[in-house]
Design a protein around this motif. Structure first.
Motif, short mmCIF file in Angstrom:
data_model
loop_
_atom_site.label_atom_id
_atom_site.label_comp_id
_atom_site.label_asym_id
_atom_site.label_seq_id
_atom_site.Cartn_x
_atom_site.Cartn_y
_atom_site.Cartn_z
N GLN A 1 3.34 -1.04 1.75
CA GLN A 1 2.60 -1.26 2.83
C GLN A 1 0.95 -1.19 2.26
OE1 GLN A 1 4.46 1.51 5.56
NE2 GLN A 1 4.52 -0.13 6.78
N LEU A 2 0.48 -0.29 1.54
CA LEU A 2 -0.78 0.11 1.22
C LEU A 2 -1.10 -1.00 0.16
CD1 LEU A 2 -0.72 3.96 0.50
CD2 LEU A 2 -2.06 2.75 2.32
N ALA A 3 -0.37 -1.18 -0.83
CA ALA A 3 -0.52 -2.32 -1.68
C ALA A 3 -0.90 -3.52 -1.11
CB ALA A 3 0.52 -2.64 -2.75
N ALA A 4 -0.21 -3.92 0.05
CA ALA A 4 -0.23 -5.20 0.86
C ALA A 4 -1.74 -5.30 1.63
CB ALA A 4 0.83 -5.30 1.64
N LEU A 5 -2.12 -4.26 2.07
CA LEU A 5 -3.67 -3.96 2.61
C LEU A 5 -4.65 -4.57 1.77
CD1 LEU A 5 -2.92 -0.82 4.95
CD2 LEU A 5 -2.87 -3.40 5.65
N LEU A 6 -4.51 -4.30 0.58
CA LEU A 6 -5.66 -4.37 -0.44
C LEU A 6 -5.17 -5.52 -1.63
CD1 LEU A 6 -6.96 -0.72 -0.99
CD2 LEU A 6 -8.06 -2.59 0.26
N PRO A 7 -5.00 -6.81 -0.91
CA PRO A 7 -4.63 -7.90 -1.99
C PRO A 7 -5.66 -8.29 -3.22
CG PRO A 7 -5.38 -9.07 -0.07
CD PRO A 7 -5.28 -7.32 0.18
N TYR B 1 -6.16 -6.15 -5.83
CA TYR B 1 -6.10 -4.64 -6.22
C TYR B 1 -4.97 -4.43 -7.32
CZ TYR B 1 -10.45 -3.20 -4.16
OH TYR B 1 -11.53 -2.98 -3.21
N SER B 2 -5.09 -3.84 -8.40
CA SER B 2 -3.90 -3.32 -9.02
C SER B 2 -3.21 -2.15 -8.34
CB SER B 2 -4.14 -3.19 -10.41
OG SER B 2 -4.58 -4.38 -11.18
N ALA B 3 -2.27 -2.05 -7.90
CA ALA B 3 -1.58 -1.04 -7.26
C ALA B 3 -0.55 -0.24 -8.26
CB ALA B 3 -0.69 -1.58 -5.99
N ILE B 4 -0.75 1.01 -8.49
CA ILE B 4 0.19 1.77 -9.53
C ILE B 4 0.51 3.01 -8.41
CG2 ILE B 4 0.33 3.15 -11.46
CD1 ILE B 4 -2.78 0.80 -11.24
N PHE B 5 1.88 3.24 -8.34
CA PHE B 5 2.47 4.35 -7.80
C PHE B 5 3.51 5.08 -8.86
CE2 PHE B 5 6.20 6.11 -5.82
CZ PHE B 5 5.65 7.08 -5.05
N ARG B 6 3.35 6.13 -8.92
CA ARG B 6 4.29 7.07 -9.59
C ARG B 6 4.99 8.18 -8.93
NH1 ARG B 6 3.63 3.02 -11.91
NH2 ARG B 6 3.23 2.40 -14.16
N PRO B 7 6.06 8.42 -9.06
CA PRO B 7 6.66 9.75 -8.19
C PRO B 7 6.55 10.89 -8.97
CG PRO B 7 8.42 8.34 -9.19
CD PRO B 7 7.31 7.54 -9.56
N ASN C 1 20.40 6.77 -0.26
CA ASN C 1 19.15 6.07 -0.16
C ASN C 1 18.06 6.96 -1.03
OD1 ASN C 1 19.42 4.15 1.94
ND2 ASN C 1 19.56 5.66 3.36
N LEU C 2 17.33 6.47 -1.84
CA LEU C 2 16.31 6.93 -2.51
C LEU C 2 14.83 7.31 -1.91
CD1 LEU C 2 15.98 7.86 -5.78
CD2 LEU C 2 15.26 5.66 -6.01
N HIS C 3 14.51 8.57 -2.13
CA HIS C 3 13.21 8.43 -1.37
C HIS C 3 12.30 9.19 -2.42
CE1 HIS C 3 15.04 8.83 2.68
NE2 HIS C 3 15.87 9.25 2.06
N HIS C 4 11.03 8.59 -2.54
CA HIS C 4 9.96 8.94 -3.30
C HIS C 4 8.88 9.88 -2.87
CE1 HIS C 4 11.57 5.57 -5.91
NE2 HIS C 4 11.88 4.96 -4.63
N PHE C 5 8.15 10.76 -3.48
CA PHE C 5 6.96 11.61 -3.15
C PHE C 5 6.27 11.54 -4.48
CE2 PHE C 5 4.41 15.28 -3.15
CZ PHE C 5 3.76 15.31 -1.84
N GLY C 6 4.95 10.89 -4.26
CA GLY C 6 3.95 10.83 -5.26
C GLY C 6 2.77 10.51 -5.25
N ASN C 7 1.90 10.00 -6.03
CA ASN C 7 0.48 9.50 -5.86
C ASN C 7 0.46 8.23 -6.14
OD1 ASN C 7 -0.35 12.22 -5.19
ND2 ASN C 7 -0.37 12.64 -7.36
N MET C 8 -0.42 7.37 -5.59
CA MET C 8 -0.70 6.24 -5.84
C MET C 8 -2.27 5.82 -6.27
SD MET C 8 0.19 2.77 -3.39
CE MET C 8 -0.01 1.19 -3.83
N THR C 9 -2.64 4.97 -6.95
CA THR C 9 -3.98 4.62 -7.27
C THR C 9 -4.06 3.18 -7.08
OG1 THR C 9 -4.61 6.50 -8.64
CG2 THR C 9 -5.80 4.45 -9.05
N LEU C 10 -5.11 2.70 -6.48
CA LEU C 10 -5.30 1.23 -6.34
C LEU C 10 -6.70 0.74 -6.89
CD1 LEU C 10 -3.94 1.85 -3.28
CD2 LEU C 10 -3.47 -0.34 -3.41
N SER C 11 -6.85 -0.27 -7.85
CA SER C 11 -8.12 -0.43 -8.57
C SER C 11 -8.26 -1.88 -8.46
CB SER C 11 -7.84 0.15 -10.11
OG SER C 11 -9.19 -0.17 -10.76
N ARG C 12 -9.78 -2.00 -8.36
CA ARG C 12 -9.96 -3.51 -8.44
C ARG C 12 -10.57 -3.70 -9.89
NH1 ARG C 12 -15.71 -3.44 -8.65
NH2 ARG C 12 -16.72 -1.70 -7.64
N LEU C 13 -10.55 -2.73 -10.64
CA LEU C 13 -10.87 -3.05 -12.18
C LEU C 13 -9.88 -2.95 -13.07
CD1 LEU C 13 -13.69 -0.19 -12.44
CD2 LEU C 13 -14.12 -2.42 -12.03
#
Length: 217
Positions: A8-14, A16-22, A32-44
């Protein structure tokens, strides 16, 4: 079915490179698989990604969860930068201290390592990029009065952007603005951005969106 918040967050910032890791992945009774982690979105442009599990001392003695830090190396106009994104433990100062120590070690490793060009060779040794310039950000779960803040006396060359960029002004709250159930004492500032000294001149502004009900930095 739970929504994929990272998607959802990645879709809000077309664009941008979206990197999520749990930090942790769990499977419920329904499979069902559940994830908890951090995400970085970069325009660089993204050069490299690393995921570091943080120490978890005293497991079982205090309510806590596995935490990690996501390290994304991006290419700026003046060189490579490590963007380090983390979320520290809320309930345990001892666990936060261990995690902070690990973050400092990672930065020291980067600053002491010989620099590599990061030519993106196909084999792993040739494709690594080491950047001493670093931006550390995230939810640290301590406030400005906590002995664990500021980090910079222990992390040589680190400055708090919000200190440098907002002289004489009170920090804007980043939590507890609307949620008074968890934050009975009212709004607080627990989300921070730190940069190495060589990056302070590139910081133009920092704004906090106080209209959102999530951590707004």
């Amino acid at each position: 079915m739970e929504r994929d918040q990272s998607a959802q967050l990645a879709a809000l910032l077309p664009g941008y490179s979206a990197i999520f890791r749990p930090a942790i992945e769990t499977v419920d009774r329904d499979g069902n698989l559940h994830h908890f982690g951090n995400m970085t979105l970069s325009r660089l442009p993204v050069l490299q990604i690393a995921n570091h599990l943080l120490p978890w001392p005293g497991v079982g003695t205090v309510r806590s969860m596995r935490r990690h830090t996501l390290e994304v190396t991006v290419r700026a106009s003046f060189g490579a930068i490590h963007v380090v994104n983390t979320h520290l433990e809320f309930l345990s100062a001892v666990q936060r201290e261990a995690k902070i120590a690990r973050l400092l070690d990672l930065q020291e490793d980067a600053s002491m390592s010989p620099k590599q060009a990061g030519s993106r060779h196909h084999e792993p040794y040739g494709s690594q990029t080491v950047a001493a310039s670093s931006l550390l950000c995230g939810d640290f779960n301590f406030d400005v009065a906590d002995p664990q803040h500021p980090i910079r006396p222990a992390w040589s060359g680190i400055s708090g952007c919000m200190d440098r960029n907002r002289p004489g002004r009170a920090r804007s709250p980043t939590c507890g603005i609307y949620d008074r159930a968890q934050w009975a004492d009212g709004p607080d500032c627990r989300d921070f951005i730190f940069v190495t000294e060589d990056l302070t001149g590139y910081v133009r502004s920092i704004e906090v969106n106080e209209a959102t009900v999530t951590s707004p930095l």
